[in-house]
Design an enzyme around this catalytic site. Structure first.
Site, PDB file in Angstrom:
ATOM      1  N   CYS A  16       7.771   3.929   5.676  1.00  0.00           N
ATOM      2  CA  CYS A  16       6.840   3.657   4.581  1.00  0.00           C
ATOM      3  C   CYS A  16       7.558   3.366   3.269  1.00  0.00           C
ATOM      4  O   CYS A  16       6.922   3.096   2.275  1.00  0.00           O
ATOM      5  CB  CYS A  16       5.862   4.798   4.400  1.00  0.00           C
ATOM      6  SG  CYS A  16       6.578   6.248   3.663  1.00  0.00           S
ATOM      7  N   CYS A  46      -1.254   8.487   7.351  1.00  0.00           N
ATOM      8  CA  CYS A  46      -2.603   8.156   6.895  1.00  0.00           C
ATOM      9  C   CYS A  46      -3.480   7.734   8.073  1.00  0.00           C
ATOM     10  O   CYS A  46      -2.987   7.153   9.044  1.00  0.00           O
ATOM     11  CB  CYS A  46      -2.540   7.005   5.897  1.00  0.00           C
ATOM     12  SG  CYS A  46      -1.559   7.357   4.443  1.00  0.00           S
ATOM     13  N   CYS A 101       0.836  -1.201   0.000  1.00  0.00           N
ATOM     14  CA  CYS A 101       0.000   0.000   0.000  1.00  0.00           C
ATOM     15  C   CYS A 101       0.875   1.257   0.000  1.00  0.00           C
ATOM     16  O   CYS A 101       0.647   2.186  -0.778  1.00  0.00           O
ATOM     17  CB  CYS A 101      -0.923  -0.034   1.218  1.00  0.00           C
ATOM     18  SG  CYS A 101      -2.134   1.283   1.265  1.00  0.00           S
ATOM     19  N   CYS A 102       1.902   1.285   0.859  1.00  0.00           N
ATOM     20  CA  CYS A 102       2.805   2.448   0.884  1.00  0.00           C
ATOM     21  C   CYS A 102       3.545   2.590  -0.443  1.00  0.00           C
ATOM     22  O   CYS A 102       3.805   3.706  -0.900  1.00  0.00           O
ATOM     23  CB  CYS A 102       3.822   2.298   2.012  1.00  0.00           C
ATOM     24  SG  CYS A 102       3.201   2.747   3.649  1.00  0.00           S
ATOM     25  N   CYS A 114      -3.329   4.122   9.583  1.00  0.00           N
ATOM     26  CA  CYS A 114      -2.031   3.656  10.097  1.00  0.00           C
ATOM     27  C   CYS A 114      -1.423   4.616  11.113  1.00  0.00           C
ATOM     28  O   CYS A 114      -0.205   4.582  11.345  1.00  0.00           O
ATOM     29  CB  CYS A 114      -1.052   3.447   8.942  1.00  0.00           C
ATOM     30  SG  CYS A 114      -1.672   2.324   7.683  1.00  0.00           S
TER      31      CYS A 114
END
Ligand code: SF4
Length: 241
Positions: free
Chosen positions: A227, A201, A118-119, A204
């Site tokens: 990240c 985010c 995702c990062c 997180c």
């Protein structure tokens, strides 16, 4: 992934660059790289410091690139608007896949199933593309934020992004940041006053306790520390930014 670019030579030695203050380093970087230097912001307290230092204290023209994952807190976007208004910023916004498209292509809530992926999708890939026009990038990371950042130099070549990374605040601690913000009455992210010492985010990020490390609220409950953005600066095990 890396750009395979060769590092342009610098006019100063590492020792000379390490001896410079934050403002001196930004001034040097501006003289060295001109319009091929940019500043990135994600609307934490370091962004407030660097925007003020660049625009108000030093009065240098510089592109400001927003690292927005579309998953920031409302307070982070409000901080962005206050800084844009006060300093007259014209932000460069990298293209990024929408969250809905990510759900469709990678599965729902990728931040839960594979946060590294995702990062990569929401931070690293957009930044690689955003940095293509530049030779150097100013980032607000600090050595005292976490053990993985303790050894970062003030200037380092990034193979991944094909730019020189400039860290004017590398030697600052958290109190230095707040002293500068307060002394200059700079708009800052109000989540910092609610216990969020490091802000990313929504899925997180959680507040930290006073006895925790500054970045303990990022990816809490997992061994993920970074990240991936600063992956080639940080010591293992910070293999992700
Ligand atoms: Fe995804 Fe979380 Fe990384 Fe944001 S911090 S890009 S939500 S994994």
């Amino acid at each position: 992934m890396s750009t395979s670019r060769l590092a342009p030579e610098l006019s100063a030695t590492e020792e000379e660059l390490e001896s410079l203050s934050a403002a001196e380093l930004i001034r040097w970087a501006h003289a060295e790289f001109g319009a091929r230097l940019c500043l990135t912001c994600s609307w934490q307290k370091q962004s407030s410091v660097l925007v003020h230092m660049v625009v108000d204290e030093l009065g240098v023209e510089m592109d400001v690139v927003e690292l927005d994952t579309h998953l920031f807190f409302r307070e982070s976007y409000e901080t962005r608007e206050r800084l844009v208004e006060r300093y007259g910023l014209s932000l460069i916004r990298p293209d990024i896949i929408t969250v809905a498209k990510q759900h469709a292509s990678e599965g729902p809530n990728l931040w839960e199933t594979d946060p590294d992926r995702c990062c990569h999708v929401r931070k690293v890939e957009p930044l690689i593309n955003a940095l293509r026009p530049y030779d150097a990038w100013i980032s607000g990371i600090r050595r005292d934020q976490s053990p993985s950042r303790a050894g970062i130099p003030k200037v380092i070549w990034s193979e991944r992004y094909g730019v020189w990374k400039i860290h004017p605040l590398a030697g600052w601690d958290e109190s230095d940041v707040w002293s500068y913000v307060m002394a200059n009455d700079i708009p800052y992210n109000p989540l910092h006053d609610a216990g969020y010492r490091s802000i990313g985010c929504i899925p997180c990020t959680r507040p930290t306790q006073p006895d925790e490390e500054e970045r303990a609220g990022r990816w809490a409950g997992s061994d993920k520390l970074e990240c991936g953005i600063h992956v080639d600066d940080c010591d293992p095990p910070a293999a992700n930014d």
